[in-house]
Design a protein around this motif. Structure first.
Motif, PDB file in Angstrom:
ATOM      1  N   SER A 153       0.814  -1.212   0.000  1.00  0.00           N
ATOM      2  CA  SER A 153       0.000   0.000   0.000  1.00  0.00           C
ATOM      3  C   SER A 153       0.850   1.266   0.000  1.00  0.00           C
ATOM      4  O   SER A 153       2.061   1.228   0.229  1.00  0.00           O
ATOM      5  CB  SER A 153      -0.932   0.019   1.212  1.00  0.00           C
ATOM      6  N   ILE A 154       0.184   2.384  -0.263  1.00  0.00           N
ATOM      7  CA  ILE A 154       0.759   3.724  -0.120  1.00  0.00           C
ATOM      8  C   ILE A 154      -0.028   4.402   0.986  1.00  0.00           C
ATOM      9  O   ILE A 154      -1.254   4.347   1.003  1.00  0.00           O
ATOM     10  CB  ILE A 154       0.612   4.530  -1.430  1.00  0.00           C
ATOM     11  N   GLN A 155       0.665   5.038   1.932  1.00  0.00           N
ATOM     12  CA  GLN A 155      -0.016   5.659   3.066  1.00  0.00           C
ATOM     13  C   GLN A 155       0.245   7.158   3.103  1.00  0.00           C
ATOM     14  O   GLN A 155       1.348   7.622   2.780  1.00  0.00           O
ATOM     15  CB  GLN A 155       0.435   5.033   4.389  1.00  0.00           C
ATOM     16  N   THR A 156      -0.791   7.910   3.526  1.00  0.00           N
ATOM     17  CA  THR A 156      -0.726   9.368   3.604  1.00  0.00           C
ATOM     18  C   THR A 156      -1.132   9.820   4.991  1.00  0.00           C
ATOM     19  O   THR A 156      -2.089   9.296   5.566  1.00  0.00           O
ATOM     20  CB  THR A 156      -1.661  10.015   2.553  1.00  0.00           C
ATOM     21  N   SER A 157      -0.418  10.791   5.519  1.00  0.00           N
ATOM     22  CA  SER A 157      -0.712  11.295   6.861  1.00  0.00           C
ATOM     23  C   SER A 157      -2.027  12.063   6.896  1.00  0.00           C
ATOM     24  O   SER A 157      -2.565  12.463   5.856  1.00  0.00           O
ATOM     25  CB  SER A 157       0.410  12.214   7.348  1.00  0.00           C
TER      26      SER A 157
ATOM     27  N   GLU B 254       7.203  20.751  -8.490  1.00  0.00           N
ATOM     28  CA  GLU B 254       7.540  19.576  -7.676  1.00  0.00           C
ATOM     29  C   GLU B 254       6.364  19.128  -6.809  1.00  0.00           C
ATOM     30  O   GLU B 254       6.203  17.924  -6.534  1.00  0.00           O
ATOM     31  CB  GLU B 254       8.756  19.884  -6.802  1.00  0.00           C
ATOM     32  N   TYR B 255       5.536  20.078  -6.406  1.00  0.00           N
ATOM     33  CA  TYR B 255       4.470  19.779  -5.433  1.00  0.00           C
ATOM     34  C   TYR B 255       3.066  19.942  -6.022  1.00  0.00           C
ATOM     35  O   TYR B 255       2.090  20.032  -5.279  1.00  0.00           O
ATOM     36  CB  TYR B 255       4.655  20.672  -4.206  1.00  0.00           C
ATOM     37  N   ALA B 256       2.960  19.959  -7.338  1.00  0.00           N
ATOM     38  CA  ALA B 256       1.646  20.043  -7.993  1.00  0.00           C
ATOM     39  C   ALA B 256       1.052  18.636  -8.068  1.00  0.00           C
ATOM     40  O   ALA B 256       0.994  18.003  -9.122  1.00  0.00           O
ATOM     41  CB  ALA B 256       1.783  20.660  -9.381  1.00  0.00           C
ATOM     42  N   VAL B 257       0.613  18.146  -6.920  1.00  0.00           N
ATOM     43  CA  VAL B 257       0.127  16.768  -6.782  1.00  0.00           C
ATOM     44  C   VAL B 257      -1.390  16.751  -6.933  1.00  0.00           C
ATOM     45  O   VAL B 257      -2.088  17.525  -6.288  1.00  0.00           O
ATOM     46  CB  VAL B 257       0.531  16.184  -5.410  1.00  0.00           C
ATOM     47  N   SER B 258      -1.904  15.865  -7.779  1.00  0.00           N
ATOM     48  CA  SER B 258      -3.339  15.854  -8.045  1.00  0.00           C
ATOM     49  C   SER B 258      -4.024  14.535  -7.721  1.00  0.00           C
ATOM     50  O   SER B 258      -5.225  14.395  -7.933  1.00  0.00           O
ATOM     51  CB  SER B 258      -3.601  16.196  -9.522  1.00  0.00           C
ATOM     52  N   ASP B 259      -3.266  13.546  -7.217  1.00  0.00           N
ATOM     53  CA  ASP B 259      -3.904  12.266  -6.892  1.00  0.00           C
ATOM     54  C   ASP B 259      -3.188  11.612  -5.723  1.00  0.00           C
ATOM     55  O   ASP B 259      -2.257  12.170  -5.153  1.00  0.00           O
ATOM     56  CB  ASP B 259      -3.923  11.344  -8.115  1.00  0.00           C
ATOM     57  N   GLY B 260      -3.641  10.413  -5.373  1.00  0.00           N
ATOM     58  CA  GLY B 260      -3.120   9.735  -4.194  1.00  0.00           C
ATOM     59  C   GLY B 260      -1.913   8.868  -4.431  1.00  0.00           C
ATOM     60  O   GLY B 260      -1.497   8.134  -3.520  1.00  0.00           O
TER      61      GLY B 260
ATOM     62  N   ARG C  38       3.535  11.462   2.450  1.00  0.00           N
ATOM     63  CA  ARG C  38       3.104  10.200   1.836  1.00  0.00           C
ATOM     64  C   ARG C  38       4.303   9.278   1.704  1.00  0.00           C
ATOM     65  O   ARG C  38       5.408   9.733   1.377  1.00  0.00           O
ATOM     66  CB  ARG C  38       2.488  10.498   0.475  1.00  0.00           C
ATOM     67  N   ILE C  39       4.097   7.985   1.974  1.00  0.00           N
ATOM     68  CA  ILE C  39       5.193   7.017   1.856  1.00  0.00           C
ATOM     69  C   ILE C  39       4.739   5.739   1.144  1.00  0.00           C
ATOM     70  O   ILE C  39       3.559   5.391   1.152  1.00  0.00           O
ATOM     71  CB  ILE C  39       5.809   6.623   3.222  1.00  0.00           C
ATOM     72  N   ALA C  40       5.718   5.096   0.564  1.00  0.00           N
ATOM     73  CA  ALA C  40       5.600   3.723   0.080  1.00  0.00           C
ATOM     74  C   ALA C  40       6.886   3.030   0.500  1.00  0.00           C
ATOM     75  O   ALA C  40       7.935   3.669   0.601  1.00  0.00           O
ATOM     76  CB  ALA C  40       5.435   3.683  -1.435  1.00  0.00           C
ATOM     77  N   VAL C  41       6.801   1.723   0.785  1.00  0.00           N
ATOM     78  CA  VAL C  41       7.996   0.999   1.257  1.00  0.00           C
ATOM     79  C   VAL C  41       8.177  -0.308   0.499  1.00  0.00           C
ATOM     80  O   VAL C  41       7.203  -0.949   0.091  1.00  0.00           O
ATOM     81  CB  VAL C  41       7.928   0.715   2.776  1.00  0.00           C
TER      82      VAL C  41
ATOM     83  N   ALA D 237       3.127   0.840  -4.710  1.00  0.00           N
ATOM     84  CA  ALA D 237       3.302  -0.076  -3.580  1.00  0.00           C
ATOM     85  C   ALA D 237       4.473  -1.014  -3.862  1.00  0.00           C
ATOM     86  O   ALA D 237       4.664  -1.485  -4.980  1.00  0.00           O
ATOM     87  CB  ALA D 237       2.019  -0.872  -3.360  1.00  0.00           C
ATOM     88  N   GLY D 238       5.276  -1.247  -2.828  1.00  0.00           N
ATOM     89  CA  GLY D 238       6.410  -2.152  -2.953  1.00  0.00           C
ATOM     90  C   GLY D 238       7.721  -1.479  -3.295  1.00  0.00           C
ATOM     91  O   GLY D 238       8.767  -2.117  -3.315  1.00  0.00           O
TER      92      GLY D 238
END
Length: 198
Positions: A53-57, A135-141, A173-176, A107-108
């Motif tokens: 998964s990808i997780q967001t605070s 760099e920070y123009a983020v539009s999705d998860g 946001r992180i993925a591991v 993910a992964g």
């Protein structure tokens, strides 16, 4: 039986002065510049992640106000450009590539980034518009902006007009990958600053 003038006097009115408009007053005033900045909290937590998964605070809300017609700019700095663990110091969750566009997370794979977004409404009294740096123009998860190396500030949002209170939600946001070590103490410190463009 009718009205009649019983007294009449003619009086001269003289406007004395060396130039015209001597019966006028010029009023001057000034408005002081103002700027306000606050964060709704000083801690944020990303939910426990795994390679599927990808997780967001949850996020922290930044509120900025200024009466400058040129607006303001906000900046972010990561202390480590990674989430690091004392338990597993050899497996940091490092930020991606700082290259002017958001990283695509999956993910992964390992990635750590910053996701600012405008809450609705951004302000009730403002001019101009809000712009996010590329760099920070983020539009999705599944995307996030990378940090500018350890200790480097990067601008992430600006307005080109005045505002009584822009509200920007700041999330991480992180993925591991499967080889990131298990630990409950991964941490980083972000410094968020903003300045009016006077």
């Amino acid at each position: 039986s009718g009205g009649a003038t019983i007294d009449l006097t003619t009086t001269e009115v003289a406007i004395v002065g060396s130039s015209a408009n001597q019966d006028q007053v010029v009023v001057s005033a000034s408005v002081a510049p103002n700027f306000s900045f606050s964060l709704s909290a000083n801690a944020d937590t990303i939910p426990k992640d795994d390679p599927t998964s990808i997780q967001t605070s949850t996020g922290v809300t930044m509120t900025v106000g200024t009466n400058s017609p040129l607006g303001y700019t906000a900046y972010v700095k990561s202390a480590n450009a990674a989430l690091t663990s004392a338990t597993n110091p050899g497996t940091p969750i490092a930020t991606g590539t700082f290259n002017g566009s958001p990283d695509s997370m999956s993910a992964g794979t390992t990635d750590y980034g910053f996701v600012p977004s405008t809450t609705t409404p951004a302000c009730s009294s403002c001019t101009g518009s809000i712009t996010y740096d590329g760099e920070y123009a983020v539009s999705d998860g599944t995307h996030a902006g990378s940090f500018n190396g350890a200790g480097g500030f990067a601008s992430f949002v600006s307005r080109n007009g005045y505002t009584n209170a822009d509200k920007i939600l700041l999330q991480e946001r992180i993925a591991v990958s499967p080889t990131i070590g298990y630990a409950n103490d991964y941490t980083d410190t972000l410094t968020i600053v903003a300045a009016g463009n006077f």
